[in-house]
Design an enzyme around this catalytic site. Structure first.
Site, PDB file in Angstrom:
ATOM      1  N   LEU A 162      37.082  36.343  37.329  1.00  0.00           N
ATOM      2  CA  LEU A 162      38.273  35.910  38.060  1.00  0.00           C
ATOM      3  C   LEU A 162      39.062  37.141  38.509  1.00  0.00           C
ATOM      4  O   LEU A 162      39.581  37.879  37.676  1.00  0.00           O
ATOM      5  CB  LEU A 162      39.160  35.032  37.179  1.00  0.00           C
ATOM      6  CG  LEU A 162      38.500  33.849  36.474  1.00  0.00           C
ATOM      7  CD1 LEU A 162      39.562  32.946  35.849  1.00  0.00           C
ATOM      8  CD2 LEU A 162      37.626  33.065  37.434  1.00  0.00           C
ATOM      9  N   ALA A 212      41.133  37.083  41.652  1.00  0.00           N
ATOM     10  CA  ALA A 212      41.850  36.699  42.878  1.00  0.00           C
ATOM     11  C   ALA A 212      43.355  36.899  42.762  1.00  0.00           C
ATOM     12  O   ALA A 212      44.064  36.882  43.766  1.00  0.00           O
ATOM     13  CB  ALA A 212      41.551  35.245  43.217  1.00  0.00           C
ATOM     14  N   ARG A 258      53.132  41.462  38.058  1.00  0.00           N
ATOM     15  CA  ARG A 258      53.838  42.241  37.045  1.00  0.00           C
ATOM     16  C   ARG A 258      53.484  43.733  37.060  1.00  0.00           C
ATOM     17  O   ARG A 258      54.147  44.549  36.438  1.00  0.00           O
ATOM     18  CB  ARG A 258      53.577  41.639  35.649  1.00  0.00           C
ATOM     19  CG  ARG A 258      54.281  40.309  35.446  1.00  0.00           C
ATOM     20  CD  ARG A 258      53.743  39.529  34.258  1.00  0.00           C
ATOM     21  NE  ARG A 258      52.489  38.824  34.569  1.00  0.00           N
ATOM     22  CZ  ARG A 258      51.819  38.055  33.701  1.00  0.00           C
ATOM     23  NH1 ARG A 258      52.274  37.901  32.479  1.00  0.00           N
ATOM     24  NH2 ARG A 258      50.707  37.443  34.074  1.00  0.00           N
ATOM     25  N   LYS A 289      45.597  44.029  41.228  1.00  0.00           N
ATOM     26  CA  LYS A 289      45.532  44.421  39.808  1.00  0.00           C
ATOM     27  C   LYS A 289      44.127  44.833  39.372  1.00  0.00           C
ATOM     28  O   LYS A 289      43.958  45.832  38.666  1.00  0.00           O
ATOM     29  CB  LYS A 289      46.031  43.264  38.930  1.00  0.00           C
ATOM     30  CG  LYS A 289      45.958  43.585  37.443  1.00  0.00           C
ATOM     31  CD  LYS A 289      46.735  42.637  36.583  1.00  0.00           C
ATOM     32  CE  LYS A 289      46.116  41.266  36.537  1.00  0.00           C
ATOM     33  NZ  LYS A 289      46.846  40.390  35.603  1.00  0.00           N
ATOM     34  N   GLN A 316      39.115  32.384  46.955  1.00  0.00           N
ATOM     35  CA  GLN A 316      40.096  31.402  46.469  1.00  0.00           C
ATOM     36  C   GLN A 316      41.384  31.610  47.265  1.00  0.00           C
ATOM     37  O   GLN A 316      42.060  32.624  47.127  1.00  0.00           O
ATOM     38  CB  GLN A 316      40.383  31.619  44.976  1.00  0.00           C
ATOM     39  CG  GLN A 316      41.393  30.613  44.414  1.00  0.00           C
ATOM     40  CD  GLN A 316      42.047  31.077  43.123  1.00  0.00           C
ATOM     41  OE1 GLN A 316      41.912  32.217  42.706  1.00  0.00           O
ATOM     42  NE2 GLN A 316      42.782  30.185  42.493  1.00  0.00           N
ATOM     43  N   THR A 319      44.026  29.818  37.222  1.00  0.00           N
ATOM     44  CA  THR A 319      42.658  30.146  36.787  1.00  0.00           C
ATOM     45  C   THR A 319      41.722  28.927  36.894  1.00  0.00           C
ATOM     46  O   THR A 319      40.528  29.081  37.165  1.00  0.00           O
ATOM     47  CB  THR A 319      42.660  30.666  35.337  1.00  0.00           C
ATOM     48  OG1 THR A 319      43.411  29.757  34.516  1.00  0.00           O
ATOM     49  CG2 THR A 319      43.306  32.033  35.252  1.00  0.00           C
ATOM     50  N   ASN A 333      43.890  33.326  22.901  1.00  0.00           N
ATOM     51  CA  ASN A 333      42.779  33.136  23.841  1.00  0.00           C
ATOM     52  C   ASN A 333      42.515  34.433  24.609  1.00  0.00           C
ATOM     53  O   ASN A 333      43.401  34.976  25.261  1.00  0.00           O
ATOM     54  CB  ASN A 333      43.153  32.008  24.829  1.00  0.00           C
ATOM     55  CG  ASN A 333      42.148  31.879  25.962  1.00  0.00           C
ATOM     56  OD1 ASN A 333      40.967  32.156  25.776  1.00  0.00           O
ATOM     57  ND2 ASN A 333      42.611  31.433  27.123  1.00  0.00           N
ATOM     58  N   ARG A 392      36.173  74.984  43.513  1.00  0.00           N
ATOM     59  CA  ARG A 392      36.280  73.764  44.318  1.00  0.00           C
ATOM     60  C   ARG A 392      34.902  73.300  44.767  1.00  0.00           C
ATOM     61  O   ARG A 392      33.884  73.933  44.462  1.00  0.00           O
ATOM     62  CB  ARG A 392      37.180  74.025  45.519  1.00  0.00           C
ATOM     63  CG  ARG A 392      38.651  74.198  45.144  1.00  0.00           C
ATOM     64  CD  ARG A 392      39.450  74.730  46.305  1.00  0.00           C
ATOM     65  NE  ARG A 392      39.225  73.944  47.514  1.00  0.00           N
ATOM     66  CZ  ARG A 392      39.432  74.395  48.748  1.00  0.00           C
ATOM     67  NH1 ARG A 392      39.866  75.628  48.944  1.00  0.00           N
ATOM     68  NH2 ARG A 392      39.199  73.621  49.779  1.00  0.00           N
ATOM     69  N   ALA A 446      38.241 100.252  49.964  1.00  0.00           N
ATOM     70  CA  ALA A 446      39.437  99.453  49.671  1.00  0.00           C
ATOM     71  C   ALA A 446      40.295  99.312  50.929  1.00  0.00           C
ATOM     72  O   ALA A 446      40.354 100.210  51.761  1.00  0.00           O
ATOM     73  CB  ALA A 446      40.232 100.121  48.567  1.00  0.00           C
TER      74      ALA A 446
HETATM   75  C1  UD1 Z   1      45.232  33.933  30.927  1.00  0.00           C
HETATM   76  C2  UD1 Z   1      45.004  32.648  30.128  1.00  0.00           C
HETATM   77  C3  UD1 Z   1      45.575  32.841  28.722  1.00  0.00           C
HETATM   78  C4  UD1 Z   1      44.902  34.031  28.058  1.00  0.00           C
HETATM   79  C5  UD1 Z   1      45.029  35.291  28.926  1.00  0.00           C
HETATM   80  C6  UD1 Z   1      44.143  36.369  28.351  1.00  0.00           C
HETATM   81  C7  UD1 Z   1      45.099  30.811  31.741  1.00  0.00           C
HETATM   82  C8  UD1 Z   1      45.922  29.689  32.264  1.00  0.00           C
HETATM   83  N1  UD1 Z   1      45.674  31.554  30.781  1.00  0.00           N
HETATM   84  O1  UD1 Z   1      46.634  34.106  31.073  1.00  0.00           O
HETATM   85  O2  UD1 Z   1      45.341  31.702  27.939  1.00  0.00           O
HETATM   86  O3  UD1 Z   1      45.475  34.269  26.783  1.00  0.00           O
HETATM   87  O4  UD1 Z   1      44.596  35.029  30.276  1.00  0.00           O
HETATM   88  O5  UD1 Z   1      44.338  37.596  29.014  1.00  0.00           O
HETATM   89  O6  UD1 Z   1      43.982  30.982  32.174  1.00  0.00           O
HETATM   90  N2  UD1 Z   1      43.280  34.673  38.661  1.00  0.00           N
HETATM   91  C9  UD1 Z   1      42.601  34.184  39.753  1.00  0.00           C
HETATM   92  N3  UD1 Z   1      43.172  33.206  40.491  1.00  0.00           N
HETATM   93  C10 UD1 Z   1      44.368  32.665  40.186  1.00  0.00           C
HETATM   94  C11 UD1 Z   1      45.060  33.147  39.067  1.00  0.00           C
HETATM   95  C12 UD1 Z   1      44.484  34.159  38.310  1.00  0.00           C
HETATM   96  O7  UD1 Z   1      41.496  34.645  40.067  1.00  0.00           O
HETATM   97  O8  UD1 Z   1      44.818  31.773  40.901  1.00  0.00           O
HETATM   98  C13 UD1 Z   1      42.664  35.752  37.874  1.00  0.00           C
HETATM   99  C14 UD1 Z   1      43.535  36.995  37.800  1.00  0.00           C
HETATM  100  O9  UD1 Z   1      43.200  37.894  38.850  1.00  0.00           O
HETATM  101  C15 UD1 Z   1      43.191  37.548  36.422  1.00  0.00           C
HETATM  102  C16 UD1 Z   1      42.777  36.346  35.606  1.00  0.00           C
HETATM  103  O10 UD1 Z   1      42.517  35.310  36.536  1.00  0.00           O
HETATM  104  O11 UD1 Z   1      42.098  38.462  36.482  1.00  0.00           O
HETATM  105  C17 UD1 Z   1      43.855  35.902  34.615  1.00  0.00           C
HETATM  106  O12 UD1 Z   1      45.038  35.576  35.311  1.00  0.00           O
HETATM  107  P1  UD1 Z   1      46.488  35.880  34.725  1.00  0.00           P
HETATM  108  O13 UD1 Z   1      47.480  35.336  35.658  1.00  0.00           O
HETATM  109  O14 UD1 Z   1      46.592  37.304  34.343  1.00  0.00           O
HETATM  110  O15 UD1 Z   1      46.473  34.967  33.399  1.00  0.00           O
HETATM  111  P2  UD1 Z   1      47.336  35.166  32.092  1.00  0.00           P
HETATM  112  O16 UD1 Z   1      48.711  34.680  32.335  1.00  0.00           O
HETATM  113  O17 UD1 Z   1      47.182  36.534  31.573  1.00  0.00           O
HETATM  114 CA    CA Z   2      46.265  38.338  32.354  1.00  0.00          CA
END
Ligand code: UD1
Ligand code: CA
Length: 449
Positions: free
Chosen positions: A7, A9, A14, A21, A73, A79, A170, A329, A419
């Protein structure tokens, strides 16, 4: 049959960065490169990356990865929504789907193997990685019985005070039976604090759901902000240093040095404080590095000594001594036993064995034969404002202090340059070349005493 989905996207709000990211660097590789590398050994049949925010930039950064399928996406609605995008591409797929958050880069490949093993041996619909964190705030909490079966994951924001005391966290790493996940994915709802579709909600819909707790909680560090990025960098650096200490490298002050995954050391290397190794770098047996060096994408043969030196994209043969305050270099090649001293810069040069340039020189686009002695302040004037030109100096030649060699120019073997000379014409072997104004002395110019 195994498919892997990462994942990647999300925007990563933050981080407060223009860079997506998953493209933030960590010890020389981006987060997403690390996540992909951590699961490469599982040899999946399919490898899918879910992209959305700055999708093109993320895809471009991974163009060299063979067999990676990009799934878009748009918009990014959580997620669970991200994994829903796989319903089309994985239609008819009957195997397991390993889902990895793109911002969890420190997982050990062995933990993923154990996760897969546990999933296969338990016959679960989903097996997820968990860890007990001293401070689990921000993470989803895993609710499980003593025998390891999971009833639900509740996000930190959705937990009540009692639930927040649960520190079983998690990791964001799951192995699903894909047909079972595909059946429940359409049932997700946005009924939560963020109004998003959560992948974590599928766990309560699947049975059996089990978890595997990793022993080292650092492995599941997720990166949401710069503080977590810096903490993960520290964990990785500590792992790299411990590895090389165990392999027989001495560090006088390990915490002050940083390494890259692509750095290799020979035996009995001594690394003094404040040394940094980047990219793909090899350090041969018995080298002595530092204090205060930066070495990037370079190769040092046995017994090289560096002190306060910057070495990039260069090759240094055995027994060379470089520094203090020297810079090699791109394309510098030092033959065995060369000496490059203070305030000397070498770029795109072939130096044969035994060349000495000990003080205040610039050597650029030059070929120097064996044992050339470069006098203090010698400069190769390689740039005419439009083009770069080469300087060739034959073996055993010697340039005097403050010589300027205006390229293109060829000095034969055993040439001596007086020189203070500025030379614009070739010099044959064995000759002495002057290129300076004759000294004039006017007597009785001022009264004396
Ligand atoms: C998520 C988990 C949380 C877990 C934590 C671990 C969920 C709802 N929560 O939270 O339980 O403890 O990770 O690190 O899954 N992403 C997408 N598309 C989206 C949203 C996010 O691809 O629409 C990707 C982000 O780029 C990232 C990952 O999913 O790589 C996690 O997303 P993030 O928003 O960081 O989730 P957390 O709030 O950290
Ligand atoms: Ca995260």
């Amino acid at each position: 049959m195994l498919a892997i989905a990462v994942l990647a996207a999300g925007k990563g709000t933050r981080m407060k960065s223009d860079l997506p990211k998953v493209l933030q660097p960590l010890a020389g590789a981006t987060l997403v490169e690390r996540v992909l590398a951590n699961c490469r050994h599982l040899a999946p049949q399919r490898q899918l990356l879910i992209v959305g925010h700055q999708a093109e930039r993320v895809e471009r950064s991974l163009a060299a990865v063979a067999g990676l399928e990009f799934v878009l996406q748009q918009p990014q609605n959580g997620t669970g929504h991200a994994v829903q995008q796989l319903l089309g591409p994985l239609d008819g797929f009957e195997g397991e789907l390993l889902v990895l958050n793109g911002d969890v880069p420190l997982l050990r490949p062995s933990s993923l193997e154990q996760l897969l093993e546990k999933h296969r041996s338990s016959g679960a619909a989903v097996t997820l990685l968990s860890a007990r964190l001293a401070d689990p705030s921000g993470y989803g909490r895993v609710f499980a019985t003593a025998d390891g079966s999971v009833s639900a994951i509740v996000e930190h924001r959705d937990c009540n005070a009692e639930q927040r005391r649960n520190n079983l966290t998690n990791a964001g790493i799951y192995c699903f039976s894909w047909p079972k996940l595909a059946a429940v994915l359409p049932q997700l709802s946005t009924d939560n604090n963020q109004g998003e579709l959560y992948l974590t909600d599928t766990v309560a819909m699947l049975s059996p759901a089990v978890h595997l707790e990793v022993a080292d909680p650092d492995e599941i560090n997720g990166i949401n902000d710069r503080l977590q990025l810096a903490q993960c960098e520290a964990v990785l650096q500590e792992r790299l240093r411990r590895h090389w200490l165990a392999e027989g490298v001495s560090f006088t002050d390990p915490a002050s040095c940083t390494l890259s995954e692509g750095t290799r050391f020979g035996r009995d290397v001594l690394v003094e404080p404040q040394c940094h190794f980047r990219g793909s770098t090899t350090v041969g047996d018995g080298c002595r590095i530092g204090p205060g060096c930066l070495i990037e994408n370079s190769s040092l043969a046995a017994g090289v000594e560096l002190l306060h030196a910057v070495v990039r994209d260069s090759t240094v043969e055995a027994g060379c001594v470089v520094g203090p305050f020297a810079q090699l270099r791109a394309g510098a090649h030092l033959g065995a036993g060369c000496r490059i001293g203070n305030f000397v810069e070498v770029k795109n040069c072939q130096l044969a064995a035994g060349v000495k340039a000990n003080h205040l020189s610039y050597l650029g686009d030059a070929d120097l034969g064996a044992n050339v002695n470069v006098g203090a302040g010698t400069i190769t004037a390689n740039f005419d404002g439009v083009h770069k030109h080469r300087t060739v100096i034959g073996a055993n030649s010697k340039t005097g202090a403050n010589s300027v060699l205006v390229a293109p120019i060829i000095l034969g073997e055993a040439v001596t340059v007086a020189a203070g000379s500025t030379l614009t014409q070739n010099v044959p072997a064995g000759a002495l070349a002057f290129g300076r104004a004759r000294q004039v002395v006017k007597q009785n110019y001022r009264p004396v005493g």
